[in-house]
Design a protein around this motif. Sequence first.
Motif, PDB file in Angstrom:
ATOM      1  N   PRO A 133      13.526  58.171   9.669  1.00  0.00           N
ATOM      2  CA  PRO A 133      14.732  57.822  10.417  1.00  0.00           C
ATOM      3  C   PRO A 133      15.989  57.965   9.571  1.00  0.00           C
ATOM      4  O   PRO A 133      15.937  57.881   8.350  1.00  0.00           O
ATOM      5  N   GLU A 134      17.132  58.167  10.249  1.00  0.00           N
ATOM      6  CA  GLU A 134      18.403  58.419   9.594  1.00  0.00           C
ATOM      7  C   GLU A 134      19.338  57.234   9.789  1.00  0.00           C
ATOM      8  O   GLU A 134      19.184  56.438  10.729  1.00  0.00           O
ATOM      9  N   THR A 135      20.303  57.106   8.883  1.00  0.00           N
ATOM     10  CA  THR A 135      21.338  56.081   8.983  1.00  0.00           C
ATOM     11  C   THR A 135      22.702  56.744   8.826  1.00  0.00           C
ATOM     12  O   THR A 135      22.889  57.561   7.910  1.00  0.00           O
ATOM     13  N   VAL A 136      23.637  56.413   9.711  1.00  0.00           N
ATOM     14  CA  VAL A 136      24.990  56.964   9.625  1.00  0.00           C
ATOM     15  C   VAL A 136      25.998  55.830   9.723  1.00  0.00           C
ATOM     16  O   VAL A 136      25.731  54.789  10.334  1.00  0.00           O
ATOM     17  N   TRP A 137      27.155  56.052   9.123  1.00  0.00           N
ATOM     18  CA  TRP A 137      28.244  55.078   9.118  1.00  0.00           C
ATOM     19  C   TRP A 137      29.470  55.697   9.779  1.00  0.00           C
ATOM     20  O   TRP A 137      29.793  56.857   9.539  1.00  0.00           O
ATOM     21  N   VAL A 138      30.167  54.897  10.603  1.00  0.00           N
ATOM     22  CA  VAL A 138      31.414  55.355  11.214  1.00  0.00           C
ATOM     23  C   VAL A 138      32.428  54.233  11.182  1.00  0.00           C
ATOM     24  O   VAL A 138      32.076  53.043  11.096  1.00  0.00           O
ATOM     25  N   VAL A 139      33.711  54.610  11.246  1.00  0.00           N
ATOM     26  CA  VAL A 139      34.788  53.656  11.453  1.00  0.00           C
ATOM     27  C   VAL A 139      35.466  54.032  12.758  1.00  0.00           C
ATOM     28  O   VAL A 139      35.711  55.216  13.026  1.00  0.00           O
ATOM     29  N   MET A 160      30.822  50.545  11.643  1.00  0.00           N
ATOM     30  CA  MET A 160      29.482  50.510  12.227  1.00  0.00           C
ATOM     31  C   MET A 160      28.460  51.183  11.315  1.00  0.00           C
ATOM     32  O   MET A 160      28.745  52.218  10.720  1.00  0.00           O
ATOM     33  N   ARG A 161      27.284  50.586  11.268  1.00  0.00           N
ATOM     34  CA  ARG A 161      26.128  51.208  10.631  1.00  0.00           C
ATOM     35  C   ARG A 161      25.073  51.434  11.710  1.00  0.00           C
ATOM     36  O   ARG A 161      24.538  50.484  12.287  1.00  0.00           O
ATOM     37  N   MET A 162      24.785  52.697  11.982  1.00  0.00           N
ATOM     38  CA  MET A 162      23.766  53.054  12.956  1.00  0.00           C
ATOM     39  C   MET A 162      22.512  53.439  12.179  1.00  0.00           C
ATOM     40  O   MET A 162      22.469  54.487  11.535  1.00  0.00           O
ATOM     41  N   SER A 163      21.496  52.609  12.228  1.00  0.00           N
ATOM     42  CA  SER A 163      20.294  52.831  11.426  1.00  0.00           C
ATOM     43  C   SER A 163      19.073  52.989  12.322  1.00  0.00           C
ATOM     44  O   SER A 163      19.113  52.684  13.517  1.00  0.00           O
ATOM     45  N   ALA A 187      16.265  52.186  16.937  1.00  0.00           N
ATOM     46  CA  ALA A 187      17.593  52.289  16.342  1.00  0.00           C
ATOM     47  C   ALA A 187      18.313  50.942  16.432  1.00  0.00           C
ATOM     48  O   ALA A 187      18.046  50.121  17.312  1.00  0.00           O
ATOM     49  N   LYS A 188      19.234  50.735  15.516  1.00  0.00           N
ATOM     50  CA  LYS A 188      19.932  49.459  15.425  1.00  0.00           C
ATOM     51  C   LYS A 188      21.397  49.700  15.093  1.00  0.00           C
ATOM     52  O   LYS A 188      21.729  50.604  14.321  1.00  0.00           O
ATOM     53  N   LEU A 189      22.270  48.914  15.689  1.00  0.00           N
ATOM     54  CA  LEU A 189      23.703  49.006  15.430  1.00  0.00           C
ATOM     55  C   LEU A 189      24.193  47.704  14.812  1.00  0.00           C
ATOM     56  O   LEU A 189      24.119  46.641  15.432  1.00  0.00           O
ATOM     57  N   ASP A 190      24.656  47.788  13.563  1.00  0.00           N
ATOM     58  CA  ASP A 190      25.278  46.651  12.883  1.00  0.00           C
ATOM     59  C   ASP A 190      26.757  46.956  12.704  1.00  0.00           C
ATOM     60  O   ASP A 190      27.141  48.117  12.474  1.00  0.00           O
ATOM     61  N   PHE A 191      27.608  45.941  12.758  1.00  0.00           N
ATOM     62  CA  PHE A 191      29.042  46.204  12.660  1.00  0.00           C
ATOM     63  C   PHE A 191      29.791  44.982  12.149  1.00  0.00           C
ATOM     64  O   PHE A 191      29.318  43.850  12.241  1.00  0.00           O
ATOM     65  N   LEU A 192      30.962  45.242  11.608  1.00  0.00           N
ATOM     66  CA  LEU A 192      31.929  44.218  11.244  1.00  0.00           C
ATOM     67  C   LEU A 192      33.292  44.672  11.744  1.00  0.00           C
ATOM     68  O   LEU A 192      33.566  45.879  11.845  1.00  0.00           O
ATOM     69  N   THR A 193      34.164  43.719  12.043  1.00  0.00           N
ATOM     70  CA  THR A 193      35.438  44.051  12.682  1.00  0.00           C
ATOM     71  C   THR A 193      36.632  43.477  11.928  1.00  0.00           C
ATOM     72  O   THR A 193      36.509  42.508  11.164  1.00  0.00           O
ATOM     73  N   ILE A 194      37.791  44.095  12.175  1.00  0.00           N
ATOM     74  CA  ILE A 194      39.077  43.600  11.699  1.00  0.00           C
ATOM     75  C   ILE A 194      40.003  43.544  12.910  1.00  0.00           C
ATOM     76  O   ILE A 194      40.069  44.510  13.680  1.00  0.00           O
ATOM     77  N   THR A 240      29.653  44.567   2.624  1.00  0.00           N
ATOM     78  CA  THR A 240      29.031  43.406   3.254  1.00  0.00           C
ATOM     79  C   THR A 240      27.864  43.810   4.141  1.00  0.00           C
ATOM     80  O   THR A 240      26.812  43.154   4.162  1.00  0.00           O
ATOM     81  N   LEU A 241      28.013  44.899   4.867  1.00  0.00           N
ATOM     82  CA  LEU A 241      26.912  45.373   5.701  1.00  0.00           C
ATOM     83  C   LEU A 241      25.746  45.870   4.862  1.00  0.00           C
ATOM     84  O   LEU A 241      24.592  45.855   5.305  1.00  0.00           O
TER      85      LEU A 241
END
Length: 494
Positions: A133-139, A160-163, A187-194, A240-241
Motif C-alpha cells: 500500500p501507498e501513502t501520500v500527503w497533501v495540503v 492530510m495523510r492518505m495511507s 485506506a485511511k485519512l488522517d488530518f490536522l487543521t489550521i 505531529t501526524l
Amino acid sequence: MASKKRTADTAELSNKAQAVGQETARPQTKDDGMGEFEDAWEDEIEDEVVDEDMIPEGDEDEDVDEFTPAMEDEEAPAPKKQTYLPGTKFAADEQLVADNSVYPCLHQMSYAWPCLSFDVLKDTGGTDRSSFPETVWVVTGTQAGEVPGQGRAKDEVVVMRMSGLSRTQYDDDSEDEEDNDEVDEDAKLDFLTIPHVGAVNRIRAAPAPAGGALPDPYHAATFSETGKVHIWDVKPLIDTLSGPSKPRQKTPVHTINAHGRNEGYAVEWGQSGLLTGDVASKIFLTTLTPTGFSTADKPYTSHTSSIEDLQWSPAEPTVFASASADRTVRVWDVRSKGRKSAVNVTAHDQDVNVISWNKNVDYLLVSGGDEGGVKVWDLRMFGKAKPTPVAHFTWHTAPITSVEWHPTDPSVFAASGSDDQVTLWDLSVEQDDDEASRNQATGPDGKPLDVPPQLLFVHQGQKDVKEIHWHPQVPGMVLSTASDGFNVFKTISC
C-alpha cells in the motif's frame, strides 16, 4: 473517513487500440452484504442429482436415457460490454461501472467540506515508488460556505495523510499471491487543521529541495476570498501526524495585503519568490529576505482582466507565464523594469483558465480555456505573428479547470473539466490508420466513436472536478479534487 472503493462512473480508453475498458453493464448485480455478488443469470433450480438405482434395468447403456453433463443447463453468457463515452445515454436497466483491471490503484477520500484546491506535499518515502500500500500527503483548503440554520461555517487549511492506498482488487486469475497481499488493507485519512479566514480559492506548497529531508519551515500559501494571501508553515502538522504531538502555530507566518480587497486564484512558488495574481489583473511578487517576506510595491500590469493562473519557467528562474480572462497567455521577466510582459498570444476564444509549463521540454506550455479547448504551445513561436498551437484538443465539453504535465514524461499531460472528466493525453501517439480501422471503438448504436489517438484515458465519477496533480514521487499516480471529495488513482496507461 476511510476510503471507499469506487464501483461506478469511471471510464478508460487505451492509447493504441482505443479499446475501452469501462463499459455499461446490464443487468445490475446485487450485493449480498458479504462482499460477494449473486449471479443475475443463476439457474433458479439446483442441478439434478441422478440416483443410479433409479435407472431402469437394461437401460444403462442406452444413450437416450444416459444423463451427461451436456444435458445440464449451461451458464448464461456474461452481458456484452459496451463502450461508454461522456454524453452516452443510459437505458433504464444500464449502469456505469468501473473496470478495475485498468486501475492498479483507485480510491476515493471525503472530507467534511469541499476542498477545491490542493497541492501534493513531499514526503520521506523515497521516489519512483511502485509497491502497495501507498501513502501520500497533501495540503488543501476548504470552501465550507453556508450551513442551513447555522450560518457560515469556518474554513480551514488542512494537512492530510492518505495511507493504506492498496492495489485495486479485481477478479483475475493471473494475479500472483504477492500482488494479492497488497489489496486487503483499508485506506485511511488522517488530518490536522489550521483556522483560515474566508474560503481558500487556491493553495500552493513551496517547492521542496531534492533529498530525503523535508524543508523546515515548509511553506504553503493560500489566496483567500477576502483578498489576503497568507503564508503558513505546515511542517509542525506533518511532524505531529508522523509522530509525537508538537506545538502548532494557528496563525500565518506572513500575510500579503498588496491585493487590497481583490480576491484571486493564481498562486505560484518559484526560485525567485511567490507570485500571486488577482481579479483586478494585477500580479505581485513576494520574496523571502533575511528579515522575512517582502512584497514589491509595484505589480505587473499588462493583462486587462482577471489573472487566472501563473507558472514559473522550469529553465529560467526569473521568467514566468500568466493566463488571464482577457484570453491571452503572457510571458514575463521579473528583471524587466517596466513590469510589462515580453511576449503574448491570444490563446483561446474565451477565458484562459489554467496553464502548465513542461518541466522536461522548457519551450512547451499547455493551456485550458473556458470553451473546453486544450492547446499545446511552442513558446519559441510567441514572438512571431499569429502563432498557432502545436496541438489543439476539443474533447472536453465544458470549461477546463486544471492542466498539468507529467513530472517525468515530456509528452504526457492531464486535464480536467467542468464536464466531470479527468483526461490523460500523450502527444507522442500518432494515428495509425490500419490499426485504427481494426480496433475502432464503437458506441451502443454501432457507430464509430471519434476518439483522438492521443487520448490515453478518461476517468469519471466525480462531480465538478476542480484541480488535478501528478504525484512526483509515485510514477503514474494522479490526485484530483471535486465538490464531492478526492480521488487517488493509477492507470495502466501511464
